[in-house]
Write an enzyme that holds these catalytic residues in place. Sequence first.
Site, PDB file in Angstrom:
ATOM      1  N   GLU A 161      34.959  -5.064  69.275  1.00 17.83           N
ATOM      2  CA  GLU A 161      35.005  -4.067  70.360  1.00 17.83           C
ATOM      3  C   GLU A 161      34.953  -2.659  69.785  1.00 17.83           C
ATOM      4  O   GLU A 161      34.372  -1.751  70.383  1.00 17.83           O
ATOM      5  CB  GLU A 161      36.260  -4.302  71.227  1.00 17.83           C
ATOM      6  CG  GLU A 161      36.079  -5.536  72.109  1.00 17.83           C
ATOM      7  CD  GLU A 161      37.362  -6.249  72.491  1.00 17.83           C
ATOM      8  OE1 GLU A 161      38.453  -5.667  72.368  1.00 17.83           O
ATOM      9  OE2 GLU A 161      37.260  -7.412  72.922  1.00 17.83           O
ATOM     10  N   ASN A 163      46.441  -9.932  69.897  1.00 12.46           N
ATOM     11  CA  ASN A 163      45.805  -8.623  70.060  1.00 12.46           C
ATOM     12  C   ASN A 163      45.848  -8.270  71.543  1.00 12.46           C
ATOM     13  O   ASN A 163      45.092  -8.823  72.332  1.00 12.46           O
ATOM     14  CB  ASN A 163      44.357  -8.697  69.539  1.00 12.46           C
ATOM     15  CG  ASN A 163      43.615  -7.386  69.743  1.00 12.46           C
ATOM     16  OD1 ASN A 163      44.194  -6.382  70.144  1.00 12.46           O
ATOM     17  ND2 ASN A 163      42.322  -7.408  69.474  1.00 12.46           N
ATOM     18  N   TRP A 164      46.726  -7.354  71.889  1.00 13.52           N
ATOM     19  CA  TRP A 164      46.913  -7.019  73.307  1.00 13.52           C
ATOM     20  C   TRP A 164      45.800  -6.126  73.849  1.00 13.52           C
ATOM     21  O   TRP A 164      45.736  -5.871  75.035  1.00 13.52           O
ATOM     22  CB  TRP A 164      48.261  -6.313  73.501  1.00 13.52           C
ATOM     23  CG  TRP A 164      49.457  -7.183  73.300  1.00 13.52           C
ATOM     24  CD1 TRP A 164      49.467  -8.505  72.938  1.00 13.52           C
ATOM     25  CD2 TRP A 164      50.831  -6.804  73.452  1.00 13.52           C
ATOM     26  NE1 TRP A 164      50.761  -8.965  72.861  1.00 13.52           N
ATOM     27  CE2 TRP A 164      51.616  -7.931  73.175  1.00 13.52           C
ATOM     28  CE3 TRP A 164      51.469  -5.616  73.786  1.00 13.52           C
ATOM     29  CZ2 TRP A 164      53.013  -7.908  73.227  1.00 13.52           C
ATOM     30  CZ3 TRP A 164      52.855  -5.578  73.846  1.00 13.52           C
ATOM     31  CH2 TRP A 164      53.621  -6.718  73.572  1.00 13.52           C
ATOM     32  N   LYS A 165      44.984  -5.591  72.974  1.00 15.24           N
ATOM     33  CA  LYS A 165      43.902  -4.684  73.390  1.00 15.24           C
ATOM     34  C   LYS A 165      44.475  -3.560  74.268  1.00 15.24           C
ATOM     35  O   LYS A 165      45.562  -3.072  73.970  1.00 15.24           O
ATOM     36  CB  LYS A 165      42.784  -5.483  74.065  1.00 15.24           C
ATOM     37  CG  LYS A 165      42.332  -6.670  73.188  1.00 15.24           C
ATOM     38  CD  LYS A 165      41.092  -7.343  73.633  1.00 15.24           C
ATOM     39  CE  LYS A 165      40.727  -8.452  72.672  1.00 15.24           C
ATOM     40  NZ  LYS A 165      39.478  -9.123  72.994  1.00 15.24           N
ATOM     41  N   GLY A 192      43.536 -12.963  71.993  1.00 14.10           N
ATOM     42  CA  GLY A 192      43.483 -11.855  72.947  1.00 14.10           C
ATOM     43  C   GLY A 192      44.232 -12.214  74.218  1.00 14.10           C
ATOM     44  O   GLY A 192      45.468 -12.208  74.264  1.00 14.10           O
ATOM     45  N   GLY A 193      43.478 -12.559  75.261  1.00  9.72           N
ATOM     46  CA  GLY A 193      44.031 -12.799  76.593  1.00  9.72           C
ATOM     47  C   GLY A 193      45.281 -13.665  76.615  1.00  9.72           C
ATOM     48  O   GLY A 193      46.285 -13.324  77.271  1.00  9.72           O
ATOM     49  N   GLU A 234      35.659 -13.804  64.430  1.00  9.00           N
ATOM     50  CA  GLU A 234      35.634 -13.774  65.896  1.00  9.00           C
ATOM     51  C   GLU A 234      34.189 -13.681  66.372  1.00  9.00           C
ATOM     52  O   GLU A 234      33.625 -12.575  66.446  1.00  9.00           O
ATOM     53  CB  GLU A 234      36.400 -12.551  66.410  1.00  9.00           C
ATOM     54  CG  GLU A 234      37.845 -12.510  65.991  1.00  9.00           C
ATOM     55  CD  GLU A 234      38.686 -11.676  66.961  1.00  9.00           C
ATOM     56  OE1 GLU A 234      39.650 -12.218  67.494  1.00  9.00           O
ATOM     57  OE2 GLU A 234      38.356 -10.502  67.195  1.00  9.00           O
TER      58      GLU A 234
HETATM   59  P1  13P Z   1      40.230 -13.473  73.636  1.00 15.99           P
HETATM   60  O1  13P Z   1      41.264 -14.409  73.071  1.00 15.99           O
HETATM   61  O2  13P Z   1      40.662 -12.819  74.923  1.00 15.99           O
HETATM   62  O3  13P Z   1      38.878 -14.129  73.732  1.00 15.99           O
HETATM   63  O4  13P Z   1      40.056 -12.259  72.594  1.00 15.99           O
HETATM   64  C1  13P Z   1      39.850 -12.554  71.261  1.00 15.99           C
HETATM   65  C2  13P Z   1      39.959 -11.301  70.489  1.00 15.99           C
HETATM   66  O5  13P Z   1      39.111 -10.428  70.573  1.00 15.99           O
HETATM   67  C3  13P Z   1      41.150 -11.115  69.647  1.00 15.99           C
HETATM   68  O6  13P Z   1      41.022 -10.021  68.813  1.00 15.99           O
END
Ligand code: 13P
Length: 262
Positions: free
Chosen positions: A108, A13-15, A243-244, A178
């Site tokens: 989010e 998930n690149w957000k 995510g990150g 999550e």
């Molecule tokens: P991180 O891996 O950056 O904690 O993010 C998790 C996430 O929200 C994936 O959707």
Amino acid sequence: MSSSTITPWVVGNWKMNPMQADAFQLIEEFKQLLQQQEIPSERCHIGVAPTLIALTNIQAQLKDANRTIFTVAQDLSKVSGTGAYTGEVSAELLRDSQIAFVLIGHSERRELFGDDAETVKAKLHNALNADLKVIYCVGESLEQREQGVAEQVVLQQICDIASVVKTEQWQNIVIAYEPIWAIGTGKTASPADAQAMHVKIREGLKQITTWGANIAILYGGSVKAENAVELAACPDINGALVGGASLNAQSFYQIASAFAQK
Ligand code: 13P
């Protein structure tokens, strides 16, 4: 089917990241890593969820990868079809661009953009009726965990959607657990805690649908190359929503590789 026979999923998930040039580079590097050492599609499904503006470019760039990599939308409109809805993108428009997967209910979206249970249900209904596959995110806050209501909150989020998912549509759902306190914080739920919650989610799903034993349940929250092997070893963790660490080709590759060896 026991949970261990579910093909794992690893989805990045690149957000709201990265800039175009970096996204291009990231995908090129990831394809090269797969070229050097293949991760067979039957061992692990892989997907990336870029920003809306990058979706079709990334999808095109992934076409010559040596295996299928799904392009996943991060969100969609609660309104279906087409019409005068400035700024919105519907399930049908995603489908029209051959985008077959979408994330729904990410914390989010729930916390920052007002996606309450009704909105999430509307989005899910639209996505499933347009034949999209959905990664449905659930998870408790730190406060809820400390109050001892984590399970209750997560199971409620699963029950919330039961009324809009038709029997055969459960096949098109993947769950991502999550815990909010583990997202972007560097704090991962301990494998034991994550495993325990996944077992509860599985039990809940089995009560709701006959497909419950087959649904993949992913873990998300500070998944990194360093903790992927340990998480992948948990019998009821069927993959990761990353995510990150998905913004680094090497880390994302290592995470996918860890789950492929499950
Ligand atoms: P991180 O891996 O950056 O904690 O993010 C998790 C996430 O929200 C994936 O959707």
